[in-house]
Design a protein around this motif. Sequence first.
Motif: not given
Lengths: 317, 444
Positions: A50-58, A278-286
């Motif tokens: 899920l984390g990997v997926w969220l990192a590809f989303t906004d 609140g920026q789940l996508g960006e946080g996941s990318a990190i």
Amino acid sequence: MAARSERLEWGGGGLHWLARLFDYKPFLIFMCLLPAVGLLVVFLTYPLGLGVWLAFTDARIGREGEFIGLLNYELLFGDRIFWMSVGNTILYTVVATAGKFILGLWLALLLNRHLPFKSFLRAIILVPWIVPTVLSAIAFWWIYDAQFSVLSYLLVDVLGWRDTYINFLGDAWNARWSLIAANIWRGIPFVAISLLAGLQTISPSLYEAALLDGATPWQRFRYITFPMILPILAVVLTFSVLFTFTDFQLVYAITRGGPVNATHLMATLAFQRAIPGGQLGEGSAIAVAMIPFLVFATVFSYFALARRKWQQGESNE
Amino acid sequence: MPGLTRRDTVKLGLGALAAGSMLSTGTLRAAVPVKDVPIPDWPIEEGATLRVLRPSKFVSADEIWFRKNTEKFTEVTGIPVKLEFESWEDLRPRTAVAANVGSGPDVIVGWSDDPFQYVDKLRDMSDLAAYLGEKYGGWWPLAERYGTKDGRWISIPYGAAGGRVVYRKSWVNDVGYEDVPSDLDGFLDLCRKLKKAGHPPGLALGNAVGDANAWTHWLVWAHGGAMVDENDRVIINSKETIEALKYGKALYETFIPGTESWLDANNNKAFLSEQIGLTQNGISIYFAAKNSDDPKLRELAEDIYHARMPIGPVGFPTERSLVVNAMIFDYAPYPNAAKHYIRFMMEKEQYDPFLINCIGYWNHPLKAYDESEVWKTDPKVTVYQHIMKDSLWDSYKGSLGPASQAVLADFVMVQMVAAACTGQVTPEEAAAEAARRASRYYKS
């Protein structure tokens, strides 16, 4: 054979195929593994995926994200704070792990001798490891406090060696070293106790033989102790690198990443951006960006130190 | 009090006990003016129970009176309520989880801009807001700002905590000032003199969610700077901001060493141990000293005074405040019970004793509470009276939403001021960096 046929009869005609199924070894292995695999999938694979997926989303808190490809990573690539957190994390991991190992090995060697109150001492050095991280973080927060630090008090008011209080957490480099020191303090017991276990497996006869050959203490360490504990060293090193690299609580409780982001680690930055920000996508990318480093660290410590032939039962040439 | 007797209490069974307990507490000497408005008759759902989540207390009376009022609600209505207090850092994640999972507490008293993250997932509160507004003389501007989105009420602002100058009267007098000047030059001069006298000021510059955000926003706004304009365009890199940063640097030079690592609790500790003579804070320092068991601290409370933050070239007050809003999510199975709960907590029989016992820590969103006893007994408390009347909102001058929350959570304003004050970068560089960081979130 008798027991087997008896069991089949007890099961009755209807269960006959079931009983045979459970006697089938591959199936049985699969069934026994299932609970463990289930746990891993639910609690590790799914969140990681899920984390990997969220990192590809906004994705943001309160809103499902849309697929945006590598945009999060592109944004991070141009973000100085992200790169500073990468640098901090590497520095933190390398220095703290080295510190833990040198001091931990030293402590293990000392504890391996015949000391008075040996068991008591061994128990007591585990305390930093046992205490919950947040509690030790609060203790260090007081030790490093700008106004109430006991260290500053000792140096300035008691000993008079300094005129001003030490700005432990206000200066970028002071803050980094302070956090590394706290992490080392916390990590030593784990390394020391693990290595002590390794030291105790070394047969005393090896040292006796070395003594008869006139080996110096350094030679005994270099040619007996060190090679003998190398396998356990590799495992402990791997774990220690992983723990240090993913550290969060200590930094978050003591500095919250400050002053001006100087002590942000990738883990704390990921949390700050994803949850309070609140920026789940960006946080996941990190967070996902930590994975290559972790894989590299694991592979490195494992292959560099652990892949010895004698570990597979062969002799070391 | 004619409003009480004519209530439509039979239908809901609310209020009867409230009136009784009001007589017995005897705390309501000053009358909060109330218009006679019938209680809305939203039918309470069969078998309703409620779970309520709110931030943990900062002053003890906050939790005590919130619990008391909640227990009263259960006594009057028979609806069991489970109260949960969450630490300030963890409240936002818990709200987020509840919103995303679609299950959790029925009422969440969450942080300021949280309702704007979940606009589509919140129950409409317009009828409740209309009732309360009509009965209690209307809402203060800040309450309307945080409670409404496009004219629709999405949450009920429960109260706000704000920062004021907290100072030691005798030390300020010693350096030749009667009280804290209301202009920037005078304020800086006072701080310089306090430093020279060995009682320096101290304002947090670490990643302190409450204190650092409060005074750095005041600083930039007072000089006419702002993160974004009315259309959410990033305008932080302006000559006003640079002026603010230059002033901030001069002010920082008077501070006690180490403020760049201060988190929210540091200035309280330093003030109460007499290390600093001036800071910006909520009323919690005074509250702690006044209610302490230590006679020395109670004596110290006598010397603690409060003042408004100075007004800058913009010509109006530019303080920031921390608002909490009561929200009901779509998933809540008993929305009418939840609405009645919020209504009950805002009624004067409950809200007024709550205000009085928190001695000004929380501020009222409804204008009628201006007449509350709490603002009339202690002039030191009165300074905190109008936080919801004239504070600015977090994303001033722009709109509240995900971008403003991200910028706030990333400490863009705090770190811009901290970097410039400590001399790590020039004010120009700090403003440019802040603009770059803010633009990432305001991009779309």
